[in-house]
Scaffold this active site. Structure first.
Site, PDB file in Angstrom:
ATOM      1  N   GLU A 301     -25.420  48.986   0.937  1.00 16.45           N
ATOM      2  CA  GLU A 301     -25.674  47.793   0.129  1.00 16.45           C
ATOM      3  C   GLU A 301     -27.154  47.434   0.023  1.00 16.45           C
ATOM      4  O   GLU A 301     -27.519  46.265   0.123  1.00 16.45           O
ATOM      5  CB  GLU A 301     -24.882  46.630   0.735  1.00 16.45           C
ATOM      6  CG  GLU A 301     -25.309  46.207   2.158  1.00 16.45           C
ATOM      7  CD  GLU A 301     -24.582  46.931   3.286  1.00 16.45           C
ATOM      8  OE1 GLU A 301     -24.150  48.077   3.082  1.00 16.45           O
ATOM      9  OE2 GLU A 301     -24.450  46.351   4.379  1.00 16.45           O
ATOM     10  N   HIS A 325     -17.171  46.678  -2.996  1.00 18.57           N
ATOM     11  CA  HIS A 325     -17.563  46.496  -1.597  1.00 18.57           C
ATOM     12  C   HIS A 325     -19.078  46.297  -1.469  1.00 18.57           C
ATOM     13  O   HIS A 325     -19.533  45.314  -0.873  1.00 18.57           O
ATOM     14  CB  HIS A 325     -17.097  47.705  -0.779  1.00 18.57           C
ATOM     15  CG  HIS A 325     -17.433  47.604   0.679  1.00 18.57           C
ATOM     16  ND1 HIS A 325     -16.530  47.170   1.623  1.00 18.57           N
ATOM     17  CD2 HIS A 325     -18.582  47.861   1.357  1.00 18.57           C
ATOM     18  CE1 HIS A 325     -17.102  47.162   2.815  1.00 18.57           C
ATOM     19  NE2 HIS A 325     -18.351  47.581   2.680  1.00 18.57           N
ATOM     20  N   GLU A 326     -19.829  47.210  -2.031  1.00 20.18           N
ATOM     21  CA  GLU A 326     -21.297  47.111  -1.870  1.00 20.18           C
ATOM     22  C   GLU A 326     -21.835  45.870  -2.577  1.00 20.18           C
ATOM     23  O   GLU A 326     -22.744  45.212  -2.075  1.00 20.18           O
ATOM     24  CB  GLU A 326     -21.992  48.383  -2.364  1.00 20.18           C
ATOM     25  CG  GLU A 326     -21.512  49.678  -1.699  1.00 20.18           C
ATOM     26  CD  GLU A 326     -21.408  49.627  -0.178  1.00 20.18           C
ATOM     27  OE1 GLU A 326     -22.095  48.819   0.459  1.00 20.18           O
ATOM     28  OE2 GLU A 326     -20.606  50.399   0.389  1.00 20.18           O
ATOM     29  N   HIS A 329     -21.422  42.738  -0.499  1.00 20.54           N
ATOM     30  CA  HIS A 329     -22.447  42.555   0.539  1.00 20.54           C
ATOM     31  C   HIS A 329     -23.617  41.696   0.048  1.00 20.54           C
ATOM     32  O   HIS A 329     -24.381  41.176   0.862  1.00 20.54           O
ATOM     33  CB  HIS A 329     -23.000  43.909   0.989  1.00 20.54           C
ATOM     34  CG  HIS A 329     -22.197  44.570   2.077  1.00 20.54           C
ATOM     35  ND1 HIS A 329     -21.916  43.960   3.281  1.00 20.54           N
ATOM     36  CD2 HIS A 329     -21.655  45.811   2.153  1.00 20.54           C
ATOM     37  CE1 HIS A 329     -21.220  44.801   4.050  1.00 20.54           C
ATOM     38  NE2 HIS A 329     -21.036  45.928   3.387  1.00 20.54           N
ATOM     39  N   GLU A 348     -18.997  43.270   7.627  1.00 24.80           N
ATOM     40  CA  GLU A 348     -18.048  44.233   7.044  1.00 24.80           C
ATOM     41  C   GLU A 348     -16.643  43.650   6.837  1.00 24.80           C
ATOM     42  O   GLU A 348     -15.974  43.993   5.874  1.00 24.80           O
ATOM     43  CB  GLU A 348     -17.991  45.504   7.890  1.00 24.80           C
ATOM     44  CG  GLU A 348     -19.330  46.262   7.967  1.00 24.80           C
ATOM     45  CD  GLU A 348     -19.853  46.749   6.620  1.00 24.80           C
ATOM     46  OE1 GLU A 348     -19.095  46.721   5.632  1.00 24.80           O
ATOM     47  OE2 GLU A 348     -21.035  47.142   6.548  1.00 24.80           O
ATOM     48  N   ASP A 403     -23.478  51.946  16.158  1.00 25.16           N
ATOM     49  CA  ASP A 403     -22.416  52.486  15.308  1.00 25.16           C
ATOM     50  C   ASP A 403     -21.038  52.194  15.879  1.00 25.16           C
ATOM     51  O   ASP A 403     -20.038  52.174  15.158  1.00 25.16           O
ATOM     52  CB  ASP A 403     -22.571  54.007  15.133  1.00 25.16           C
ATOM     53  CG  ASP A 403     -23.790  54.337  14.293  1.00 25.16           C
ATOM     54  OD1 ASP A 403     -24.363  53.406  13.684  1.00 25.16           O
ATOM     55  OD2 ASP A 403     -24.192  55.510  14.256  1.00 25.16           O
ATOM     56  N   TYR A 411     -13.833  46.331   9.952  1.00 25.08           N
ATOM     57  CA  TYR A 411     -13.625  46.215   8.511  1.00 25.08           C
ATOM     58  C   TYR A 411     -12.284  45.551   8.189  1.00 25.08           C
ATOM     59  O   TYR A 411     -12.221  44.548   7.496  1.00 25.08           O
ATOM     60  CB  TYR A 411     -13.638  47.611   7.864  1.00 25.08           C
ATOM     61  CG  TYR A 411     -15.020  48.199   7.672  1.00 25.08           C
ATOM     62  CD1 TYR A 411     -15.703  48.766   8.744  1.00 25.08           C
ATOM     63  CD2 TYR A 411     -15.636  48.211   6.434  1.00 25.08           C
ATOM     64  CE1 TYR A 411     -16.963  49.328   8.584  1.00 25.08           C
ATOM     65  CE2 TYR A 411     -16.901  48.771   6.257  1.00 25.08           C
ATOM     66  CZ  TYR A 411     -17.557  49.330   7.330  1.00 25.08           C
ATOM     67  OH  TYR A 411     -18.796  49.873   7.171  1.00 25.08           O
TER      68      TYR A 411
END
Ligand code: BES
Ligand code: ZN
Length: 637
Positions: A301, A325-326, A329, A348, A403, A411
Site C-alpha cells: 500500500e 485491499h491496498e 490501507h 491488516e 513478519d 488479517y
C-alpha cells in the site's frame, strides 16, 4: 505530546515482552541472537530512540547504479528533540556503507562524529550520530549493498521488456537497508527525493510523481503528508503510464499496461465507495504500479502508488479485491498506523474488513460473501496448525521478527472481529464509528490499547447491550473464534458441496456439472471441497473436464497444483515447473514448495526447480524458501 502518552500506554506491554524468554515459535530463522534492546527502546524492532529525538523530514538524493546494483547518495534528516538533554541520534541501518556524516548549516557542512552501535541478524546495525549543537539537519552520505533486503534488482530477462528493473519493499523493517532512518511505524516523516537514473528507465516513488528529469538528470519527488518509514518506496524500470480515470493512473511495463488498465478499471469506483463510507481520500492520486512477477507480495500500500503483483491480472477482474485491499490501507494503515508491529491487526484486520466492504459496494454481496467464506475456511484451517498464543489478536508472544505478526489471525480474525461489531450495532452506526476513528487519529500511529480505549468510549458505552467489554476481550485475548460469531455462509458454496458429493458418490458425471457461470471464487471453493486424497483417474477426469492444469488464473492454478502435488499427479508437473519459475509471490509459491517437501520422493523435484528459479525470487521469498527446501544442502550436492 500525544506521542509521548502513546509510548507510555504501550510500555507495560513492552516490559512484558522484554521479560519474556520463550523461544520464537514455529520459526526457522537461523538467528540465535536474542533482542538487543534494553527496556528503554520504544519499538522492539528498531534501534530508534524516538522518545529522545524524532526525525520529521527526510531529503533523499540518490543515483541508481544498475551495474553495481547499488543506490548511492545522501539522506538528510531534519529532527526535533523530544528530550532536551538528548545528545545523540540512533538510526536503523542494514548493510549500508556510511561514507560521511555532516551537519548542514547553510553552505557549511561540518563533519559529525558517528559510530555503529549494536548489530543484530534480523534488525541490522544501529547508527549513532552526535547531534549538532544548533539542531541543524544531518546529512548522511551512503551507499546500499547489492544484497539490500529491501531492494530487488532485476535483469532485463526478469522483466517483460528490454531494460533492468529495481523495486523496493520496505515493510516491515527493510527501509533501513536502503535509507538510514528511524525505521519504526511510530515515527512519521514527510520526504523529498531527487533520483538520477540512466535513460530510458524512469523512477517512480510513493510520492507526487514527476515524469520529467531536470537539466541535471535528476527526477524530483515530494511527499508532503507525514508517513511511516515502511511506506517509502521506489521503483525504476521501463515504466510507462496510462491514466484510466480521474484519480487513477496505471504505471507498468509496456506489454502489461493494457491488460492492467482493463483489470483494474473499477478502481475509481472503489475510491468513491470508500469515501462514502469513511470520509475523503486524503492522498490526491491513487495510482497503481504493476510490478514484474517476482514481486513477493500481492500488493503493497505505498501511498499514492500501490505496488501490485501482475498475478492478479486474470482477465475478468475476479481478483481485483487486492486493489480494494491496498486502497483500503489509505485509511487503515497509511492514515491511522499501527505504532508497533505487534499491533499489525490494526492495519491488516481493519483493511481486510474495509476491503470486503468495498467489494460489496463495487461487485455486490455475492462475491463479498464468497470471499468471506473462503477466508473463514482458510482461517480455521490455519488456526488448527497454530499454537494457541498465536491465535490471539493481542499476542503475548514476543517475536523479534516482525513478519510473525502478519498471519491469517492478523488479517482475517481481525476482519471478522470488526464484522461482528458491525452485525451487533448495524452498518450505519458502525460506519459512523469507523469514520470518526479515522478522523480522530488521522496521520497518527496508535497501539491496540488506544484503539480499545476509543472503542469503549465511542461504541461500547453508547451500545452497552449490543457489545460488551467481555466479548471484545474474548476476541482479543482468547484463541480461536468466539462461539457467539455467526460464520459467513453462502448457498452458492452449498450447491458446490452437493455437486462434489454427487460426483464422488457416482451420482453425477463431471460433464453434467454446469460450470459455465462459475466465478473464480466458486472454482476455488470447488477445488478446496474436493477430498484430500484423489486417485489418478479422478485427477485426470477433473483435468480433462475442466482443463485445470492449463488455467491461467493464478489462484485457481495454485490450488490445482497443490492438489496435483499432494496426489502426485505428474501430468501437472510441467505446468508446476513453469508456474514456480515465473512467479515470485510468496503466498502462491511457498505452499507449493512446502507440499513438495512434505513428500520425500518429491524432494529432488523441489530442489531442481528451486535451484533454477531462485535467482528470480526476491530476498524476502528466498529467505523463507531456502529453509523449506534446505537450500544449503542443495549447494553441497
Ligand atoms: N501490507 C501488506 C503487505 C505486507 C505485509 C508486506 C507485511 C510486508 C509485511 C499488504 O497490504 C497486504 O496485505 N498484501 C496482501 C494482500 C491480500 C491480503 C489481499 C498480499 O500481499 O497477499
Ligand atoms: Zn494489507
Amino acid at each position: 505530546m500525544r506521542f509521548i502518552s502513546l509510548l507510555f500506554s504501550s510500555l507495560p506491554l513492552l516490559l512484558l515482552y522484554g521479560c519474556q524468554s520463550h523461544p520464537v515459535q514455529q520459526k526457522t530463522k537461523t538467528t540465535t541472537e536474542s533482542t538487543p534492546f534494553s527496556k528503554t527502546h520504544p519499538d522492539p524492532h528498531s534501534f530508534s530512540r524516538h522518545d529522545l529525538v524524532q526525525v520529521n523530514h527526510l531529503d533523499l538524493e540518490l543515483t541508481v547504479n544498475f551495474k553495481e546494483k547499488i543506490l548511492e547518495g545522501f539522506a538528510t534528516l531534519t529532527y526535533k528533540k523530544v528530550d532536551a538533554e538528548a545528545t545523540q541520534l540512533s538510526l536503523d541501518t542494514r548493510d549500508l556503507k556510511i561514507k560521511r556524516i555532516s551537519a548542514v548549516n547553510g553552505s557549511k557542512t561540518p563533519k559529525l562524529n558517528w559510530h555503529f552501535g549494536q548489530n543484530h541478524s534480523l534488525l541490522g546495525t544501529e547508527l549513532i550520530i552526535d547531534l549538532p549543537h544548533d539542531g541543524s539537519p544531518i546529512k548522511i552520505q551512503y551507499e546500499t549493498m547489492p544484497q539490500a533486503s529491501g531492494l530487488q534488482w532485476l535483469t532485463p530477462e526478469q522483466t517483460s521488456g528490454e531494460q533492468p528493473y529495481l523495486f523496493s519493499q520496505s515493510q516491515a523493517i527493510h527501509a533501513r537497508s536502503w535509507i538510514p532512518l528511524q525505521d519504526t511505524p511510530a515515527v512519521r516523516v514527510t520526504y523529498d527525493a531527487r533520483v538520477k537514473v540512466k535513460r530510458p528507465v524512469k523512477p517512480v516513488l510513493s510520492a507526487d510523481n514527476n515524469d520529467q528529469a531536470g537539466a541535471d538528470g535528476f527526477f524530483e519527488f515530494s511527499m508532503q503528508q507525514a508517513i511511516p518509514s515502511y511506506l517509502i518506496a521506489i521503483a525504476v524500470g521501463d515504466i510507462e503510464h496510462q491514466q484510466i480515470s480521474k484519480h487513477v493512473t496505471i504505471y507498468a511495463e509496456p506489454p502489461v499496461t493494457e491488460a492492467a488498465a482493463y483489470e483494474f478499471a473499477e478502481t475509481e469506483n472503489m475510491i468513491e465507495a470508500t469515501e462514502a463510507l469513511y470520509g475523503p481520500y486524503r492522498w490526491g492520486q491513487y495510482d497503481l504500479l504493476i510490478l514484474p512477477p517476482s514481486f513477493p507480495f500481492g500488493g503493497m500500500e505505498n501511498p499514492k502508488l500501490s505496488h501490485i503483483t501482475p498475478t492478479v491480472i486474470a482477465g475478468d477482474r475476479s481478483l481485483d479485491s487486492l486493489i480494494a485491499h491496498e486502497l483500503a490501507h489509505s485509511w487503515s494503515g497509511n492514515l491511522v498506523t499501527n505504532a508497533l508491529w505487534q499491533d499489525a491487526w490494526l492495519n491488516e484486520g481493519f483493511t481486510t474488513y474495509i476491503e470486503a466492504r468495498i467489494v460489496d459496494a463495487v461487485h455486490g454481496e455475492d462475491r463479498m460473501i464468497m470471499e468471506a467464506a473462503l477466508a473463514y475456511e482458510a482461517l480455521l484451517a490455519k488456526m488448527k496448525t497454530m499454537p494457541v498464543d498465536q491465535q490471539k489478536l493481542i499476542n503475548p508472544t514476543f517475536s523479534i521478527d516482525p513478519d510473525d505478526y502478519f498471519s491469517a489471525v492478523t488479517y482475517d480474525k481481525g476482519r471478522f472481529f470488526l464484522e461482528w461489531m458491525e452485525q451487533q450495532v448495524g452498518r450505519t452506526v458502525f460506519d459512523g464509528f469507523l469514520n470518526g476513528y479515522f478522523n480522530h487519529y488521522a496521520f497518527q500511529s496508535i497501539t491496540t490499547a488506544e484503539f480499545i480505549d476509543y472503542l469503549k468510549l465511542h461504541l461500547i458505552k453508547k451500545h452497552p447491550k449490543k457489545i460488551t467489554v467481555e466479548q471484545v476481550n474474548t476476541w482479543l485475548t482468547e484463541p480461536g473464534i468466539p462461539t457467539f460469531f455467526n460464520p459467513p455462509t453462502t448457498a452458492k458454496f452449498s450447491t458446490i458441496d452437493s455437486l462434489v458429493a454427487a460426483w464422488l458418490g457416482g451420482n453425477k458425471s463431471l460433464q453434467n456439472i454446469d460450470v459455465s457461470k462459475w466465478t473464480t471464487q466458486e472454482w476455488l471453493h470447488f477445488l478446496r471441497a474436493l477430498p484430500k486424497e484423489l486417485s489418478l483417474t479422478q485427477l485426470a477426469a477433473l483435468d480433462q473436464a475442466f482443463n485445470l492444469t492449463q488455467r491461467q488464473n493464478s489462484e485457481i492454478a495454485h490450488d490445482w497444483l497443490l492438489i496435483s502435488i499432494n496426489n502426485q499427479y505428474e501430468a501437472a508437473y510441467g505446468r508446476l515447473i513453469d508456474y514456480l519459475s515465473n512467479i515470485g509471490r510468496v503466498k502462491l509459491i511457498k505452499p507449493l514448495y512446502e507440499a513438495l517437501m512434505s513428500n520425500p520422493s518429491l524432494h529432488n523435484l523441489a530442489n531442481n526447480i528451486y535451484q533454477k528459479a531462485r535467482a528470480g525470487y526476491h530476498p524476502i521469498a528466498t529467505s523463507q524458501i531456502d529453509k523449506i527446501v534446505d537450500y544449503q544442502q542443495v549447494l553441497e550436492n
